[in-house]
Design a protein around this motif. Structure first.
Motif, PDB file in Angstrom:
ATOM      1  N   MET A 142      38.614  48.430  43.592  1.00  0.00           N
ATOM      2  CA  MET A 142      38.896  47.062  43.170  1.00  0.00           C
ATOM      3  C   MET A 142      37.668  46.487  42.471  1.00  0.00           C
ATOM      4  O   MET A 142      36.535  46.715  42.901  1.00  0.00           O
ATOM      5  CB  MET A 142      39.251  46.199  44.377  1.00  0.00           C
ATOM      6  CG  MET A 142      39.574  44.742  44.037  1.00  0.00           C
ATOM      7  SD  MET A 142      39.832  43.715  45.501  1.00  0.00           S
ATOM      8  CE  MET A 142      41.296  44.458  46.169  1.00  0.00           C
ATOM      9  N   ASP A 143      37.826  45.715  41.384  1.00  0.00           N
ATOM     10  CA  ASP A 143      36.715  45.084  40.708  1.00  0.00           C
ATOM     11  C   ASP A 143      35.985  44.146  41.649  1.00  0.00           C
ATOM     12  O   ASP A 143      36.608  43.489  42.502  1.00  0.00           O
ATOM     13  CB  ASP A 143      37.227  44.299  39.493  1.00  0.00           C
ATOM     14  CG  ASP A 143      37.791  45.208  38.422  1.00  0.00           C
ATOM     15  OD1 ASP A 143      38.675  44.761  37.694  1.00  0.00           O
ATOM     16  OD2 ASP A 143      37.347  46.371  38.335  1.00  0.00           O
ATOM     17  N   ASP A 144      34.660  44.038  41.482  1.00  0.00           N
ATOM     18  CA  ASP A 144      33.862  43.202  42.364  1.00  0.00           C
ATOM     19  C   ASP A 144      34.338  41.758  42.375  1.00  0.00           C
ATOM     20  O   ASP A 144      34.408  41.114  43.422  1.00  0.00           O
ATOM     21  CB  ASP A 144      32.391  43.261  41.945  1.00  0.00           C
ATOM     22  CG  ASP A 144      31.734  44.592  42.306  1.00  0.00           C
ATOM     23  OD1 ASP A 144      32.331  45.316  43.130  1.00  0.00           O
ATOM     24  OD2 ASP A 144      30.667  44.888  41.774  1.00  0.00           O
ATOM     25  N   TYR A 145      34.660  41.221  41.188  1.00  0.00           N
ATOM     26  CA  TYR A 145      35.035  39.813  41.135  1.00  0.00           C
ATOM     27  C   TYR A 145      36.341  39.561  41.885  1.00  0.00           C
ATOM     28  O   TYR A 145      36.513  38.507  42.509  1.00  0.00           O
ATOM     29  CB  TYR A 145      35.107  39.326  39.688  1.00  0.00           C
ATOM     30  CG  TYR A 145      36.359  39.689  38.927  1.00  0.00           C
ATOM     31  CD1 TYR A 145      37.457  38.833  38.898  1.00  0.00           C
ATOM     32  CD2 TYR A 145      36.448  40.891  38.228  1.00  0.00           C
ATOM     33  CE1 TYR A 145      38.597  39.159  38.196  1.00  0.00           C
ATOM     34  CE2 TYR A 145      37.583  41.222  37.525  1.00  0.00           C
ATOM     35  CZ  TYR A 145      38.659  40.352  37.502  1.00  0.00           C
ATOM     36  OH  TYR A 145      39.794  40.687  36.809  1.00  0.00           O
ATOM     37  N   ARG A 146      37.266  40.539  41.854  1.00  0.00           N
ATOM     38  CA  ARG A 146      38.516  40.365  42.587  1.00  0.00           C
ATOM     39  C   ARG A 146      38.268  40.423  44.093  1.00  0.00           C
ATOM     40  O   ARG A 146      38.917  39.701  44.858  1.00  0.00           O
ATOM     41  CB  ARG A 146      39.527  41.430  42.171  1.00  0.00           C
ATOM     42  CG  ARG A 146      40.107  41.220  40.776  1.00  0.00           C
ATOM     43  CD  ARG A 146      41.427  41.957  40.613  1.00  0.00           C
ATOM     44  NE  ARG A 146      42.005  41.714  39.306  1.00  0.00           N
ATOM     45  CZ  ARG A 146      41.887  42.513  38.257  1.00  0.00           C
ATOM     46  NH1 ARG A 146      41.193  43.623  38.380  1.00  0.00           N
ATOM     47  NH2 ARG A 146      42.442  42.225  37.100  1.00  0.00           N
ATOM     48  N   ARG A 147      37.337  41.274  44.512  1.00  0.00           N
ATOM     49  CA  ARG A 147      37.022  41.372  45.938  1.00  0.00           C
ATOM     50  C   ARG A 147      36.451  40.041  46.437  1.00  0.00           C
ATOM     51  O   ARG A 147      36.817  39.540  47.500  1.00  0.00           O
ATOM     52  CB  ARG A 147      36.044  42.517  46.183  1.00  0.00           C
ATOM     53  CG  ARG A 147      35.773  42.775  47.667  1.00  0.00           C
ATOM     54  CD  ARG A 147      34.809  43.925  47.867  1.00  0.00           C
ATOM     55  NE  ARG A 147      35.356  45.186  47.347  1.00  0.00           N
ATOM     56  CZ  ARG A 147      34.920  45.809  46.267  1.00  0.00           C
ATOM     57  NH1 ARG A 147      33.926  45.280  45.566  1.00  0.00           N
ATOM     58  NH2 ARG A 147      35.454  46.949  45.870  1.00  0.00           N
ATOM     59  N   VAL A 148      35.549  39.453  45.655  1.00  0.00           N
ATOM     60  CA  VAL A 148      34.979  38.167  46.042  1.00  0.00           C
ATOM     61  C   VAL A 148      36.051  37.083  46.016  1.00  0.00           C
ATOM     62  O   VAL A 148      36.126  36.228  46.910  1.00  0.00           O
ATOM     63  CB  VAL A 148      33.797  37.799  45.117  1.00  0.00           C
ATOM     64  CG1 VAL A 148      33.248  36.417  45.476  1.00  0.00           C
ATOM     65  CG2 VAL A 148      32.694  38.844  45.216  1.00  0.00           C
ATOM     66  N   ALA A 149      36.902  37.108  44.996  1.00  0.00           N
ATOM     67  CA  ALA A 149      37.992  36.129  44.919  1.00  0.00           C
ATOM     68  C   ALA A 149      38.901  36.247  46.129  1.00  0.00           C
ATOM     69  O   ALA A 149      39.384  35.229  46.658  1.00  0.00           O
ATOM     70  CB  ALA A 149      38.785  36.324  43.630  1.00  0.00           C
ATOM     71  N   ASP A 150      39.137  37.466  46.603  1.00  0.00           N
ATOM     72  CA  ASP A 150      39.977  37.656  47.792  1.00  0.00           C
ATOM     73  C   ASP A 150      39.364  36.998  49.020  1.00  0.00           C
ATOM     74  O   ASP A 150      40.080  36.449  49.867  1.00  0.00           O
ATOM     75  CB  ASP A 150      40.187  39.149  48.054  1.00  0.00           C
ATOM     76  CG  ASP A 150      41.140  39.802  47.061  1.00  0.00           C
ATOM     77  OD1 ASP A 150      41.862  39.052  46.366  1.00  0.00           O
ATOM     78  OD2 ASP A 150      41.146  41.041  46.977  1.00  0.00           O
ATOM     79  N   THR A 151      38.030  37.048  49.145  1.00  0.00           N
ATOM     80  CA  THR A 151      37.400  36.420  50.315  1.00  0.00           C
ATOM     81  C   THR A 151      37.534  34.905  50.259  1.00  0.00           C
ATOM     82  O   THR A 151      37.760  34.254  51.280  1.00  0.00           O
ATOM     83  CB  THR A 151      35.913  36.813  50.414  1.00  0.00           C
ATOM     84  OG1 THR A 151      35.199  36.288  49.292  1.00  0.00           O
ATOM     85  CG2 THR A 151      35.741  38.324  50.459  1.00  0.00           C
ATOM     86  N   VAL A 152      37.404  34.337  49.067  1.00  0.00           N
ATOM     87  CA  VAL A 152      37.584  32.882  48.933  1.00  0.00           C
ATOM     88  C   VAL A 152      39.037  32.515  49.203  1.00  0.00           C
ATOM     89  O   VAL A 152      39.331  31.525  49.885  1.00  0.00           O
ATOM     90  CB  VAL A 152      37.149  32.410  47.534  1.00  0.00           C
ATOM     91  CG1 VAL A 152      37.375  30.905  47.387  1.00  0.00           C
ATOM     92  CG2 VAL A 152      35.695  32.753  47.277  1.00  0.00           C
TER      93      VAL A 152
END
Length: 446
Positions: A1-11
């Motif tokens: 998974m792209d890093d930005y999507r992983r961070v977006a998932d946490t938010v």
């Protein structure tokens, strides 16, 4: 998974769990990047992804705010309503609808294993053309193409008309899905002013002279969110601009079934330049994945190709069920029931939001529609009102979610009346009216 999507998932998880609440402000992107140990460019992509998911909204000069969180935490003002009430999502279900739809589902079961084409079959095209026909406009069956829903039909039409890197004109307040669709297709939006009669033809022509675009997306009938219906004369004037500029139009008619007495579609005034899109999620059932794109012959191949390449085509089962419900009159019966239901809900909204409450702002709504556009009284701003409503267990949509431009966000919210049961809707609207009559200082955002 792209890093930005992983961070977006946490938010997104923080929002779903209530750790971030409606109206909460996210840190500036550079501060967010430092907190998360990511690059500023990655933080920008995270915020863009959250906006595309409909979880946050950015307001120029103010920051990025959480749009919604369910279930709502403890209220800031008084006691919460009995249960969370969703006035964001528009999935109307008429009384007795399930019983009306059940026979058609059984008859269509055999089509589950049959692949569907975007061109459908002759009998399905005939049925769809009959369903979409209104006084002053009857689409040719061969012009009807099928998609997996209204959103997919819009995506196919935009992709067919506007190349990546191109421009699409839209009303200043537009359907949020179009913003997300344009972003994914690499299409830039050109906001065009509207007035009480809809998109202004002079503004459309001026915008094209300044910043040429390939197409315009508009909602002439029961515009979402304002409820405006463009009169016939204005439609003729828009058609004249399309002809003079060579621009094509994508006409969203998803809510038009509620306005039986509305003017003919823009497609009737500019048949060679308009792709009319519609769907069955609002008209029949939220889970029914069938959309329509009525394209003139010279555009039909381009739209069909876009639907196929985007994997936006229909499922065989949904198409067969839709054809059955159209043929046996179920579609017409459900639409009649929803027209009656929408009118009753608008009467409730008018009574609860206006009854004796001076200074409660301005509520704009068509009495035939399922939604209201509420211009809030000062000193309320949309994000603080959304936060106050969320703390009372009510989800509403801030005006910024519909703003296509980068200017100041509207001090307004949209109320979608379709989903709650009638008694829950009435209670929720009463709570919202009480909030608006109070002060934002009584509803602090933590």
């Amino acid at each position: 998974m792209d890093d930005y999507r992983r961070v977006a998932d946490t938010v997104a998880a923080d929002i779903a769990a209530g750790r971030l609440r409606p109206g909460d402000r996210l840190p500036p992107q550079r501060a967010f990047a430092r907190e998360r140990g990511i690059a500023p460019s990655t933080a920008s992509r995270v915020y863009r992804e959250l906006a595309l998911r409909g979880l946050v909204v950015g307001e120029v000069g103010r920051g990025t705010f959480v749009r919604a969180a369910r279930p709502a935490p403890a209220p800031a003002l008084g006691e919460p309503v009995a249960a969370p009430v969703d006035l964001e999502v528009g999935h109307p279900v008429a009384p007795g609808q399930g019983a009306l739809l059940a026979p058609g589902l059984a008859r269509a079961a055999g089509a589950a294993l049959v692949p569907a084409r975007v061109a459908g079959t002759p009998d399905v095209r005939e049925a769809a053309a009959a369903l979409l026909a209104v006084p002053g406009w009857t689409p040719a069956p061969d012009d009807v193409l099928f998609a997996a829903g209204g959103r997919q039909a819009i995506a196919g039409a935009v992709a067919a008309l506007v190349p990546p890197g191109g421009r699409l004109a839209v009303e200043e307040l537009t359907y949020p899905v179009v913003r997300a669709t344009a972003a994914r297709l690499g299409v830039a939006l050109v906001p065009v002013p509207a007035d009480g009669h809809g998109l202004r033809p002079d503004a459309l022509a001026d915008a094209h002279r300044r910043t040429p675009f390939a197409a315009v997306f508009l909602q002439p009938t029961l515009h979402n969110p304002t409820g405006t219906t463009m009169p016939a004369r204005r439609r003729a004037e828009i058609a004249d601009v399309l002809e003079r500029t060579g621009v094509h139009a994508v006409e969203d008619r998803v809510w038009s079934f509620l306005a039986e007495d509305g003017p003919p579609p823009l497609a009737a005034f500019a048949p060679a330049r308009t792709i009319a899109v519609d769907g069955l999620a609002k008209r029949l059932a939220p889970g029914l994945g069938v959309g329509f794109a009525v394209a003139p012959p010279e555009l039909r191949g381009r739209v069909a190709g876009a639907l196929r390449s985007g994997a936006w085509g229909p499922a065989g089962f949904a198409l067969a069920a839709a054809a059955a419900w159209i043929a046996d009159g179920t579609a017409a019966a459900v639409a009649r029931a929803k027209r009656a239901d929408a009118a009753e809900r608008q009467r409730t909204a008018a009574a609860r939001l206006a009854a004796g409450r001076a200074g409660n702002g301005t509520v704009r709504a068509d009495p035939r529609s399922y939604f209201c556009w509420w211009e809030l009284p000062a000193p309320w701003r949309a994000e603080t009102f959304v936060a106050a409503a969320g703390r009372r267990g009510i989800a509403v949509t801030p005006g910024a979610a519909f703003a296509a431009g980068a200017g100041a966000a509207p001090r307004a919210v949209r109320l979608m009346l379709a989903s709650p049961p009638p008694d829950g809707l009435e209670r929720a609207l009463g709570v919202l009216a009480d909030i608006a009559a109070g002060s934002p200082d009584d509803s602090p955002v933590d």
